[in-house]
Write a protein that holds these residues in place. Structure first.
Motif, PDB file in Angstrom:
ATOM      1  N   LEU A  48       0.839  -1.189   0.000  1.00 40.36           N
ATOM      2  CA  LEU A  48       0.000   0.000   0.000  1.00 40.36           C
ATOM      3  C   LEU A  48       0.878   1.244   0.000  1.00 40.36           C
ATOM      4  O   LEU A  48       2.081   1.148   0.267  1.00 40.36           O
ATOM      5  CB  LEU A  48      -0.949   0.010   1.204  1.00 40.36           C
ATOM      6  CG  LEU A  48      -0.360  -0.241   2.592  1.00 40.36           C
ATOM      7  CD1 LEU A  48       0.287   1.001   3.166  1.00 40.36           C
ATOM      8  CD2 LEU A  48      -1.422  -0.782   3.546  1.00 40.36           C
ATOM      9  N   LYS A  58      -5.899   1.385   2.552  1.00 39.29           N
ATOM     10  CA  LYS A  58      -6.113  -0.064   2.471  1.00 39.29           C
ATOM     11  C   LYS A  58      -5.256  -0.637   1.351  1.00 39.29           C
ATOM     12  O   LYS A  58      -5.124  -0.033   0.276  1.00 39.29           O
ATOM     13  CB  LYS A  58      -7.582  -0.370   2.231  1.00 39.29           C
ATOM     14  CG  LYS A  58      -8.474   0.064   3.404  1.00 39.29           C
ATOM     15  CD  LYS A  58      -9.890  -0.408   3.251  1.00 39.29           C
ATOM     16  CE  LYS A  58     -10.759   0.077   4.396  1.00 39.29           C
ATOM     17  NZ  LYS A  58     -10.290  -0.462   5.698  1.00 39.29           N
ATOM     18  N   GLU A  64      -3.748  -2.777   6.092  1.00 38.67           N
ATOM     19  CA  GLU A  64      -4.034  -1.368   6.027  1.00 38.67           C
ATOM     20  C   GLU A  64      -3.032  -0.602   6.885  1.00 38.67           C
ATOM     21  O   GLU A  64      -2.365  -1.192   7.737  1.00 38.67           O
ATOM     22  CB  GLU A  64      -5.462  -1.036   6.449  1.00 38.67           C
ATOM     23  CG  GLU A  64      -5.804  -1.370   7.862  1.00 38.67           C
ATOM     24  CD  GLU A  64      -7.270  -1.039   8.163  1.00 38.67           C
ATOM     25  OE1 GLU A  64      -8.133  -1.186   7.272  1.00 38.67           O
ATOM     26  OE2 GLU A  64      -7.537  -0.625   9.309  1.00 38.67           O
ATOM     27  N   GLU A  66      -2.339   3.503   8.728  1.00 31.92           N
ATOM     28  CA  GLU A  66      -2.894   4.811   9.035  1.00 31.92           C
ATOM     29  C   GLU A  66      -1.779   5.832   9.167  1.00 31.92           C
ATOM     30  O   GLU A  66      -0.834   5.640   9.942  1.00 31.92           O
ATOM     31  CB  GLU A  66      -3.720   4.783  10.312  1.00 31.92           C
ATOM     32  CG  GLU A  66      -4.434   6.107  10.572  1.00 31.92           C
ATOM     33  CD  GLU A  66      -5.411   6.035  11.735  1.00 31.92           C
ATOM     34  OE1 GLU A  66      -5.426   5.005  12.436  1.00 31.92           O
ATOM     35  OE2 GLU A  66      -6.148   7.016  11.919  1.00 31.92           O
TER      36      GLU A  66
END
Lengths: 114, 113
Positions: A48, A58, A64, A66
């Motif tokens: 990602l 995602k 995923e 952040e």
């Protein structure tokens, strides 16, 4: 100059457990951040990337990450580990001084036990 | 066939020998890179090229040279190999732009005795 620091060279989890791989960045400009995975005897493939759009990114295979500017972090997570997730994971940041090359962290090896 | 192909995949050589690692790509990308991977050190940039006439040194270029023979080909040479150049070498390509993804070959493992 940009840099990334991966906390923990080895992480071990049980199958089905939460995966958390930590990455902190240093950058004087808004960073572009990436996570790559390397399976044994293979090259790296992109999981990602964060490019200043959504802070929660995602990726493939249920991963995923952040982006948290206040914490200068870009941690990688997966709710439930699978045996096939065992690999080495690299956090990277775009290197403004070297065009579009990436600066990589030292890597975190993820082991998954049954 | 792989989009980014590296040859040889494995090579054992002796100190002082000249070694060339080759990379070819079918992705049509202008930008190509050579990285070196060592256990516990991650990947470090050796050289990068934005086109055939534009070649730049990376973080650890000493002891290495490169040649961009065509848009699709980018070779890494060790003029006189030494044991601390034993490593896994990766070639990568990209379309450009800071948000661009790098596409990696499968690596060339070099052992210098």
């Amino acid at each position: 100059a940009q840099s990334v620091t991966q906390l923990g060279s080895h992480v071990s989890v049980s199958e089905g457990a939460l995966v958390l791989l930590r990455c902190n960045y240093s950058s004087s400009v808004p960073p572009y951040l990436f996570w790559y995975v390397q399976y044994p005897n293979q090259g790296l493939q992109l999981l990602l990337k964060y490019t200043s759009a959504a802070t929660l990114v995602k990726g493939i295979n249920g991963f995923e990450a952040e982006f948290k500017k206040s914490e200068t972090s870009f941690h990688l997570t997966k709710p439930s580990a699978h045996m096939s997730d065992a690999a080495e994971y690299f956090c990277a940041v775009s290197d403004i001084q070297a065009g579009t090359a990436l600066i990589f962290g030292k890597g975190t090896t993820l082991s998954v036990s049954s | 066939d792989a989009d980014v192909t590296q040859t040889p995949r494995n090579r054992i050589t002796k100190t002082g020998k000249r070694i060339m690692l080759e990379c070819s790509q079918t992705k049509g990308h202008d930008r190509m890179y050579w990285y070196r991977q060592d256990p516990g050190l991650g990947l470090r940039l050796i050289y990068y090229s934005f086109d055939v006439k534009d070649i730049n040194k990376g973080e650890i270029s000493d002891g290495y040279s490169v040649s961009r023979q065509a848009q699709a080909k980018f070779s890494l040479s060790l003029e006189s190999a030494i044991p601390n150049q034993t490593a896994l070498y990766f070639c990568a390509t990209s379309t450009g732009g800071y948000t661009g993804e790098l596409f990696f070959g499968e690596g060339s493992r070099l052992t210098v005795l």
